[in-house]
Design a protein around this motif. Sequence first.
Motif, PDB file in Angstrom:
ATOM      1  N   LYS A  46      40.251 -14.488  -0.571  1.00 41.28           N
ATOM      2  CA  LYS A  46      39.036 -15.213  -0.997  1.00 41.28           C
ATOM      3  C   LYS A  46      37.877 -14.240  -1.267  1.00 41.28           C
ATOM      4  O   LYS A  46      37.914 -13.077  -0.870  1.00 41.28           O
ATOM      5  N   LYS A  47      36.868 -14.798  -1.923  1.00 42.31           N
ATOM      6  CA  LYS A  47      35.644 -14.028  -2.164  1.00 42.31           C
ATOM      7  C   LYS A  47      34.570 -14.555  -1.207  1.00 42.31           C
ATOM      8  O   LYS A  47      34.267 -15.760  -1.224  1.00 42.31           O
ATOM      9  N   VAL A  48      34.051 -13.659  -0.386  1.00 41.38           N
ATOM     10  CA  VAL A  48      33.169 -14.070   0.717  1.00 41.38           C
ATOM     11  C   VAL A  48      31.791 -13.427   0.536  1.00 41.38           C
ATOM     12  O   VAL A  48      31.701 -12.239   0.192  1.00 41.38           O
ATOM     13  N   GLY A  49      30.755 -14.203   0.797  1.00 40.24           N
ATOM     14  CA  GLY A  49      29.394 -13.661   0.802  1.00 40.24           C
ATOM     15  C   GLY A  49      28.862 -13.618   2.223  1.00 40.24           C
ATOM     16  O   GLY A  49      29.073 -14.554   2.990  1.00 40.24           O
ATOM     17  N   VAL A  50      28.206 -12.533   2.578  1.00 40.18           N
ATOM     18  CA  VAL A  50      27.622 -12.395   3.928  1.00 40.18           C
ATOM     19  C   VAL A  50      26.166 -11.991   3.756  1.00 40.18           C
ATOM     20  O   VAL A  50      25.848 -11.129   2.935  1.00 40.18           O
ATOM     21  N   LEU A  51      25.288 -12.616   4.553  1.00 43.69           N
ATOM     22  CA  LEU A  51      23.862 -12.299   4.487  1.00 43.69           C
ATOM     23  C   LEU A  51      23.380 -11.758   5.827  1.00 43.69           C
ATOM     24  O   LEU A  51      23.580 -12.398   6.866  1.00 43.69           O
ATOM     25  N   GLY A  52      22.747 -10.581   5.825  1.00 41.20           N
ATOM     26  CA  GLY A  52      22.149 -10.065   7.055  1.00 41.20           C
ATOM     27  C   GLY A  52      22.249  -8.556   7.136  1.00 41.20           C
ATOM     28  O   GLY A  52      23.221  -7.965   6.663  1.00 41.20           O
ATOM     29  N   GLY A  53      21.233  -7.952   7.764  1.00 42.59           N
ATOM     30  CA  GLY A  53      21.196  -6.488   7.823  1.00 42.59           C
ATOM     31  C   GLY A  53      21.440  -5.937   9.209  1.00 42.59           C
ATOM     32  O   GLY A  53      21.349  -4.727   9.416  1.00 42.59           O
ATOM     33  N   ALA A  54      21.755  -6.802  10.167  1.00 42.28           N
ATOM     34  CA  ALA A  54      21.947  -6.298  11.532  1.00 42.28           C
ATOM     35  C   ALA A  54      23.444  -6.202  11.849  1.00 42.28           C
ATOM     36  O   ALA A  54      24.307  -6.516  11.020  1.00 42.28           O
ATOM     37  N   ALA A  55      23.714  -5.780  13.071  1.00 42.39           N
ATOM     38  CA  ALA A  55      25.085  -5.428  13.449  1.00 42.39           C
ATOM     39  C   ALA A  55      26.073  -6.567  13.212  1.00 42.39           C
ATOM     40  O   ALA A  55      27.170  -6.350  12.688  1.00 42.39           O
ATOM     41  N   SER A  56      25.705  -7.801  13.588  1.00 39.97           N
ATOM     42  CA  SER A  56      26.678  -8.891  13.496  1.00 39.97           C
ATOM     43  C   SER A  56      27.070  -9.190  12.055  1.00 39.97           C
ATOM     44  O   SER A  56      28.236  -9.482  11.772  1.00 39.97           O
ATOM     45  N   ALA A  57      26.113  -9.124  11.143  1.00 40.92           N
ATOM     46  CA  ALA A  57      26.442  -9.373   9.732  1.00 40.92           C
ATOM     47  C   ALA A  57      27.447  -8.335   9.252  1.00 40.92           C
ATOM     48  O   ALA A  57      28.442  -8.656   8.601  1.00 40.92           O
ATOM     49  N   ASP A  89      33.830 -18.260  -2.250  1.00 39.01           N
ATOM     50  CA  ASP A  89      34.644 -19.316  -1.639  1.00 39.01           C
ATOM     51  C   ASP A  89      34.076 -19.718  -0.279  1.00 39.01           C
ATOM     52  O   ASP A  89      34.238 -20.858   0.162  1.00 39.01           O
ATOM     53  N   PHE A  90      33.429 -18.749   0.387  1.00 40.59           N
ATOM     54  CA  PHE A  90      32.932 -19.008   1.741  1.00 40.59           C
ATOM     55  C   PHE A  90      31.757 -18.064   1.988  1.00 40.59           C
ATOM     56  O   PHE A  90      31.760 -16.934   1.492  1.00 40.59           O
ATOM     57  N   VAL A  91      30.760 -18.545   2.738  1.00 42.58           N
ATOM     58  CA  VAL A  91      29.626 -17.654   3.049  1.00 42.58           C
ATOM     59  C   VAL A  91      29.371 -17.613   4.555  1.00 42.58           C
ATOM     60  O   VAL A  91      29.606 -18.591   5.273  1.00 42.58           O
ATOM     61  N   ILE A  92      28.923 -16.446   5.001  1.00 41.65           N
ATOM     62  CA  ILE A  92      28.651 -16.229   6.438  1.00 41.65           C
ATOM     63  C   ILE A  92      27.208 -15.756   6.591  1.00 41.65           C
ATOM     64  O   ILE A  92      26.774 -14.831   5.903  1.00 41.65           O
ATOM     65  N   LEU A  93      26.498 -16.406   7.515  1.00 38.12           N
ATOM     66  CA  LEU A  93      25.105 -16.025   7.782  1.00 38.12           C
ATOM     67  C   LEU A  93      25.032 -15.120   9.008  1.00 38.12           C
ATOM     68  O   LEU A  93      25.406 -15.530  10.112  1.00 38.12           O
ATOM     69  N   GLY A  94      24.537 -13.918   8.795  1.00 35.11           N
ATOM     70  CA  GLY A  94      24.258 -13.031   9.936  1.00 35.11           C
ATOM     71  C   GLY A  94      22.758 -12.937  10.086  1.00 35.11           C
ATOM     72  O   GLY A  94      22.183 -11.850  10.086  1.00 35.11           O
ATOM     73  N   THR A  95      22.139 -14.094  10.204  1.00 35.37           N
ATOM     74  CA  THR A  95      20.679 -14.181  10.129  1.00 35.37           C
ATOM     75  C   THR A  95      20.024 -14.330  11.502  1.00 35.37           C
ATOM     76  O   THR A  95      18.869 -14.742  11.598  1.00 35.37           O
ATOM     77  N   GLY A  96      20.770 -14.016  12.542  1.00 36.13           N
ATOM     78  CA  GLY A  96      20.171 -13.958  13.874  1.00 36.13           C
ATOM     79  C   GLY A  96      19.866 -15.325  14.470  1.00 36.13           C
ATOM     80  O   GLY A  96      20.509 -16.334  14.132  1.00 36.13           O
ATOM     81  N   TYR A  97      18.854 -15.346  15.332  1.00 37.48           N
ATOM     82  CA  TYR A  97      18.568 -16.527  16.151  1.00 37.48           C
ATOM     83  C   TYR A  97      17.087 -16.870  16.076  1.00 37.48           C
ATOM     84  O   TYR A  97      16.257 -15.990  15.890  1.00 37.48           O
TER      85      TYR A  97
END
Length: 497
Positions: A249-260, A368-376
């Motif tokens: 799949k093609k995945v998008g991830v957003l975030g600049g910290a370790a978890s992203a 196809d799927f996106v992941i947020l590494g945008t913290g808390y």
Amino acid sequence: MTIDHAAFMREVPPLTQMRDLLADSDLPIARSLAQLEAMIRRDLDMVRYPIRSWVLPKTAPDGSRAYDALIVGGGQSGLSAAFGLKRSRVDHILVIDEKPAGQEGPWGTYGRMRTLRSEKFVGGMDLGIPNLSIRAWFEAQYGLSAWDAMDKLPKQLWHRYLSWYRRVLDLPVRNNCRLIDFRPAEDGLIAIDVEKDGVPETLWCRKLVFATGIDGNGTPNVLPFIQSLPADRWAHTHDMIDFAKLRGKKVGVLGGAASAFDNAAMAAEMGADEVHLFHRRTDLNPANPVAWGQFNGFLAHFADLDIAQRWRFINHIHSFKPAPPAETMARVKSLSNVIRHGGYTWTDARLDDEKVIIEATDGTHAFDFVILGTGYILDVAVRREFQPHLDLIALWSDVYTPPPGEQNDNLARATYLGASFEMQEKVKGTAPWLNSIFNFSRGAQLSMGTMAIGLSGIKFGAPRLVHGVCQQLFCEDVALYEAGMKKWQTSGATTDE
Ligand SMILES: Cc1cc2nc3c(=O)[nH]c(=O)nc-3n(C[C@H](O)[C@H](O)[C@H](O)COP(=O)(O)OP(=O)(O)OC[C@H]3O[C@@H](n4cnc5c(N)ncnc54)[C@H](O)[C@@H]3O)c2cc1C
């Protein structure tokens, strides 16, 4: 005076040169977990004084004995607090965790890094018992040189250590048990509504400790335009994610910290065709202010600073966006199917023809799927358990107005805590029972510093918390203890001293 911090705050080297001596001598070093556990029993026995249980029992409305302390959260903080209380002979305690055994905290669930970010020497859960440390546990199983050879602790090892710690100390943890609500009850008790495997129940305690971790005073930060997407098309890094389903799949991830970065790497390693990682900042700074603060003065005594000083420190720490650790950066760089979009962020999202369409500042992308590494988000107002008490709980906005240039709405929402993590009333005299609620979670950072937010702080945070709980338990009943002393005197009891 200007100080060269790097030169001044040098580290004392570890005692690796003692290795040969230890290996060749008869010094007692555990060569198996069974031996180590026997040594721990002996250690605890040697420092057991004073041995008497002392907390006076209180009867709950249902006729049971109310818990002396109830800890919400069976992660590393909750377990350390439970051990500390048991060592102080606060015997009638309970730890609850909403997750099944082994799934508490990030280590076996949403933590997708390979190693701990902390140094392997970070300790503290041992509460001063060396044989209880991660190093003793590791060396007993893998040997001294394996410890020396290891750079950072694999996450799985830390996870196993926590399970062992709970077992070897026989800590009373009830899993699958979620706190829903809490409220003041008669006789100074706190009533707690829980659900155990979906069945509601009320428990009573004298002291309630929230050791609820990184989102315990808030929630994962989910951008509003992502919330409108179907639930099977996106996740936050805090969620369980079935990475096997992302193969091809093609995945998008957003975030600049370790978890992203770790989530992007995980998706790529698990066979995603392409992983596009967006992070607004390009000047990812390798320096980490939490690493700067790894010294006794800051760790132990931050909470003793005045409120303006505490605000300045934490405000600065929050303004500082450290890069992911070097291992994570290297992991991502080694993966040719991770494409980085440094300097760009997302502005909108929609579902179109079965694809998640992301509007980014560098153009339109289909995933196809996106992941947020945008913290808390730090905000007790979003937590159901705190909502009935929001008018009563003191926040930093109630006690401190920062000068121009230092305002920070996120920090202003943090709970304002007393010297031992205890909550405070917004208006004096309106809810003194809040002092019996201890906030040993991420949300304590502004009041208490690093003591509740990571491994380096536990060594200082857990004893401070235990001190506060014990102080209240004793002082509240001082009249009963005094009467007990007088009765004991006249009953002719004797002592060696
Ligand atoms: C991915 C990741 C990696 C990290 N790596 C490091 C690291 O290397 N070094 C470091 O020092 N720190 C690290 N941290 C920060 C910190 O150490 C961890 O967040 C750590 O897990 C905090 O421990 P804790 O016990 O306070 O909270 P958690 O481990 O999060 O435990 C809290 C527990 O509370 C339970 N809970 C919450 N609400 C309720 C409720 N209402 N009822 C019942 N149970 C509830 C949860 O199920 C959870 O098990 C990391 C954090 C993350 C997210």
